[in-house]
Design a protein around this motif. Structure first.
Motif, PDB file in Angstrom:
ATOM      1  N   ASP A  77      59.213  47.257  19.591  1.00 11.64           N
ATOM      2  CA  ASP A  77      58.156  47.392  18.585  1.00 11.64           C
ATOM      3  C   ASP A  77      57.149  46.260  18.753  1.00 11.64           C
ATOM      4  O   ASP A  77      57.529  45.125  19.062  1.00 11.64           O
ATOM      5  CB  ASP A  77      58.737  47.330  17.168  1.00 11.64           C
ATOM      6  CG  ASP A  77      59.529  48.571  16.794  1.00 11.64           C
ATOM      7  OD1 ASP A  77      59.423  49.579  17.513  1.00 11.64           O
ATOM      8  OD2 ASP A  77      60.267  48.513  15.791  1.00 11.64           O
ATOM      9  N   GLU A  78      55.893  46.568  18.518  1.00 15.09           N
ATOM     10  CA  GLU A  78      54.849  45.553  18.618  1.00 15.09           C
ATOM     11  C   GLU A  78      54.422  45.076  17.232  1.00 15.09           C
ATOM     12  O   GLU A  78      54.314  45.877  16.294  1.00 15.09           O
ATOM     13  CB  GLU A  78      53.637  46.109  19.365  1.00 15.09           C
ATOM     14  CG  GLU A  78      53.925  46.431  20.828  1.00 15.09           C
ATOM     15  CD  GLU A  78      52.717  46.980  21.560  1.00 15.09           C
ATOM     16  OE1 GLU A  78      51.651  47.179  20.915  1.00 15.09           O
ATOM     17  OE2 GLU A  78      52.829  47.217  22.775  1.00 15.09           O
ATOM     18  N   VAL A  79      54.192  43.783  17.119  1.00 17.17           N
ATOM     19  CA  VAL A  79      53.705  43.176  15.883  1.00 17.17           C
ATOM     20  C   VAL A  79      52.520  42.284  16.236  1.00 17.17           C
ATOM     21  O   VAL A  79      52.606  41.465  17.157  1.00 17.17           O
ATOM     22  CB  VAL A  79      54.795  42.341  15.182  1.00 17.17           C
ATOM     23  CG1 VAL A  79      54.244  41.720  13.902  1.00 17.17           C
ATOM     24  CG2 VAL A  79      56.022  43.195  14.877  1.00 17.17           C
ATOM     25  N   LYS A 119      41.678  45.988  17.840  1.00 16.14           N
ATOM     26  CA  LYS A 119      41.714  46.245  19.282  1.00 16.14           C
ATOM     27  C   LYS A 119      43.137  46.253  19.834  1.00 16.14           C
ATOM     28  O   LYS A 119      43.384  46.800  20.916  1.00 16.14           O
ATOM     29  CB  LYS A 119      40.884  45.187  20.019  1.00 16.14           C
ATOM     30  CG  LYS A 119      39.393  45.257  19.724  1.00 16.14           C
ATOM     31  CD  LYS A 119      38.653  44.115  20.430  1.00 16.14           C
ATOM     32  CE  LYS A 119      37.171  44.134  20.100  1.00 16.14           C
ATOM     33  NZ  LYS A 119      36.459  42.988  20.738  1.00 16.14           N
ATOM     34  N   LEU A 120      44.071  45.653  19.116  1.00 14.77           N
ATOM     35  CA  LEU A 120      45.437  45.514  19.613  1.00 14.77           C
ATOM     36  C   LEU A 120      46.368  46.639  19.163  1.00 14.77           C
ATOM     37  O   LEU A 120      47.505  46.730  19.634  1.00 14.77           O
ATOM     38  CB  LEU A 120      46.017  44.173  19.163  1.00 14.77           C
ATOM     39  CG  LEU A 120      45.386  42.926  19.782  1.00 14.77           C
ATOM     40  CD1 LEU A 120      45.908  41.674  19.093  1.00 14.77           C
ATOM     41  CD2 LEU A 120      45.658  42.854  21.273  1.00 14.77           C
ATOM     42  N   ILE A 121      45.914  47.476  18.273  1.00 15.55           N
ATOM     43  CA  ILE A 121      46.788  48.517  17.718  1.00 15.55           C
ATOM     44  C   ILE A 121      47.093  49.582  18.772  1.00 15.55           C
ATOM     45  O   ILE A 121      46.195  50.093  19.445  1.00 15.55           O
ATOM     46  CB  ILE A 121      46.150  49.142  16.470  1.00 15.55           C
ATOM     47  CG1 ILE A 121      46.062  48.101  15.346  1.00 15.55           C
ATOM     48  CG2 ILE A 121      46.962  50.352  15.993  1.00 15.55           C
ATOM     49  CD1 ILE A 121      45.291  48.555  14.135  1.00 15.55           C
ATOM     50  N   SER A 122      48.374  49.876  18.915  1.00 14.21           N
ATOM     51  CA  SER A 122      48.823  50.917  19.838  1.00 14.21           C
ATOM     52  C   SER A 122      49.840  51.800  19.129  1.00 14.21           C
ATOM     53  O   SER A 122      50.155  51.590  17.953  1.00 14.21           O
ATOM     54  CB  SER A 122      49.454  50.284  21.085  1.00 14.21           C
ATOM     55  OG  SER A 122      50.732  49.746  20.772  1.00 14.21           O
ATOM     56  N   LYS A 123      50.395  52.758  19.855  1.00 12.04           N
ATOM     57  CA  LYS A 123      51.398  53.646  19.272  1.00 12.04           C
ATOM     58  C   LYS A 123      52.672  52.890  18.918  1.00 12.04           C
ATOM     59  O   LYS A 123      53.461  53.355  18.095  1.00 12.04           O
ATOM     60  CB  LYS A 123      51.723  54.775  20.256  1.00 12.04           C
ATOM     61  CG  LYS A 123      50.574  55.757  20.467  1.00 12.04           C
ATOM     62  CD  LYS A 123      50.975  56.864  21.424  1.00 12.04           C
ATOM     63  CE  LYS A 123      49.821  57.849  21.615  1.00 12.04           C
ATOM     64  NZ  LYS A 123      50.184  58.938  22.577  1.00 12.04           N
ATOM     65  N   ARG A 124      52.872  51.729  19.537  1.00 12.58           N
ATOM     66  CA  ARG A 124      54.090  50.962  19.274  1.00 12.58           C
ATOM     67  C   ARG A 124      53.910  49.908  18.186  1.00 12.58           C
ATOM     68  O   ARG A 124      54.865  49.214  17.830  1.00 12.58           O
ATOM     69  CB  ARG A 124      54.566  50.287  20.565  1.00 12.58           C
ATOM     70  CG  ARG A 124      55.017  51.280  21.629  1.00 12.58           C
ATOM     71  CD  ARG A 124      55.806  50.594  22.730  1.00 12.58           C
ATOM     72  NE  ARG A 124      54.990  49.671  23.509  1.00 12.58           N
ATOM     73  CZ  ARG A 124      55.447  48.946  24.532  1.00 12.58           C
ATOM     74  NH1 ARG A 124      56.723  49.030  24.872  1.00 12.58           N
ATOM     75  NH2 ARG A 124      54.653  48.141  25.205  1.00 12.58           N
ATOM     76  N   THR A 125      52.694  49.759  17.669  1.00 11.66           N
ATOM     77  CA  THR A 125      52.439  48.748  16.642  1.00 11.66           C
ATOM     78  C   THR A 125      53.098  49.133  15.324  1.00 11.66           C
ATOM     79  O   THR A 125      52.892  50.244  14.826  1.00 11.66           O
ATOM     80  CB  THR A 125      50.931  48.553  16.420  1.00 11.66           C
ATOM     81  OG1 THR A 125      50.294  48.287  17.670  1.00 11.66           O
ATOM     82  CG2 THR A 125      50.673  47.402  15.467  1.00 11.66           C
TER      83      THR A 125
END
Length: 379
Positions: A77-79, A119-125
């Protein structure tokens, strides 16, 4: 010798109250949990608003870990975290198997930049950790709009900002908020300590379980948790200091205003081109001034003057988080490694701040007038 944070003077002022509280704990034989911790949590909750649950723990870093566990962070998961802050937010994400994504900061306020977050938001955020850096509230209105649109949670890292105010109290903006009671914080104990805050009843119950080995009852472990408790002696100390927090914050703000006036005058008459600009505090924000931070065009020159004047200083922080060895990866643009010239031309706000930010003493027991007189003699 001037102290960066004068904890000795603070203890002397509250000595009778502190010693009485300490004796009560030591004489009680109740050193972990118990009435002192329960009373502190109730008083912290009342300070923020009675609909806010307050749960104490062993440190601010533990509080971040517990918050991420409460939000069910999974490996991969991305934070999104700010690139210019203490390592704890990114570290806690990484230790749980998550991937910290580093957002840039505003060069004036030094707070996380919502445009960079987008700009950093992705499907894993999965969420955003917003830090109230140096005691000023992050831009939560914009961050909440982003979080709502993309169905993300927000953890508010208020380790430096318990007692700050803007449209509402710090520690009430996030789905979960945390703070630290490290001794040098505006509200500090005599060791490590921390707390989590939430208006969500389910989150509060889960936080308590995680902090107590995942247990809702003795030897009944519903989830895998950790051992993170604030001891009764620290709670007693914090209860005394909490009573005086607002009056100390008034003095911190008065001290900051003295610095503001001095540097405004200095920048009007500077002849060497080396301006020293205070961190911008947004209108309407009552900052805790965990430290008084300025941006010096030539920081090394300023440091030499501070040393000559025997004024203590701190550098927060000497490198962006993604430049730390534990996170550093090669940076590429359009598939090509950047040259030094290209890197300089594309310098981020976090990189710039790490080269120019420097903090001065500002606590309620600092004689800022004395510091300013010393500065006048050496600038």
């Amino acid at each position: 010798m001037i102290s960066f944070v004068n904890l000795t003077a603070q203890r002397e002022k509250y000595r009778f109250e502190l010693e009485k509280a300490e004796r009560e704990v030591l004489d009680s034989g109740c050193y972990i949990g118990g009435p002192q911790v329960q009373a502190l949590e109730k008083e912290l909750s009342e300070y923020l608003g009675e609909n806010t649950h307050a749960i104490t723990c062993a440190s601010g870093t533990d509080a971040l870990t517990i918050a991420l566990m409460t939000m069910d962070l999974h490996p991969g998961d991305e934070v999104i975290v700010p690139d210019f802050t203490f390592i704890a937010p990114a570290e806690c994400v990484a230790l749980l198997g998550g991937i910290p994504q580093f957002a840039d900061i505003d060069r004036e306020t030094l707070q996380i930049d919502p445009k960079s977050v987008k700009k950093l938001i992705s499907k894993r955020t999965k969420g955003i950790i917003a830090v109230n850096l140096f005691g000023q509230c992050a831009p939560f209105k914009e961050l909440r709009e982003i979080a709502t649109k993309h169905k993300l949670w927000i953890i508010e890292d208020s380790a430096q900002a318990f007692g700050a105010r803007t449209s509402q109290m710090a520690c009430t903006f996030g789905d979960i908020a945390i703070t630290s009671f490290y001794p040098s914080k505006p509200l500090g104990c005599y060791g490590d300590g921390g707390a989590l805050f939430t208006a969500n009843e389910a989150f509060a119950q889960k936080i308590r379980m995680i902090a107590n080995h995942g247990s809702a009852g003795r030897y009944q472990h519903e989830i895998a948790g950790m051992n993170s408790r604030l001891d009764a002696l620290q709670a007693a100390v914090l209860r005394v200091k909490l009573k005086h927090l607002d009056e100390e914050l008034v003095v911190r703000r008065q001290n900051a205003a003295k610095y503001d006036e001095f540097f405004a005058e200095y920048n009007c008459i500077v002849t060497d081109g080396q301006k020293i600009v205070p961190q911008k505090i947004e209108t309407g924000c009552k900052c805790t001034y965990a430290q008084y931070t300025v941006l010096a065009e030539n920081r090394e020159s300023f440091i030499q003057k501070l040393k000559a004047a025997e004024i203590p200083y701190c550098i927060h922080y000497p490198a962006p988080l993604q430049e730390q060895p534990c996170f550093k990866v090669p940076i590429a643009v359009c598939g090509m490694m950047m040259t030094e010239e290209e890197w300089a031309a594309n310098q981020t706000g976090a990189e710039w701040a790490s080269e120019h930010a420097i903090s001065l003493p500002v606590c309620a027991f600092t004689d800022v007038a004395e510091i300013i007189e010393k500065l006048k003699a050496h600038l």
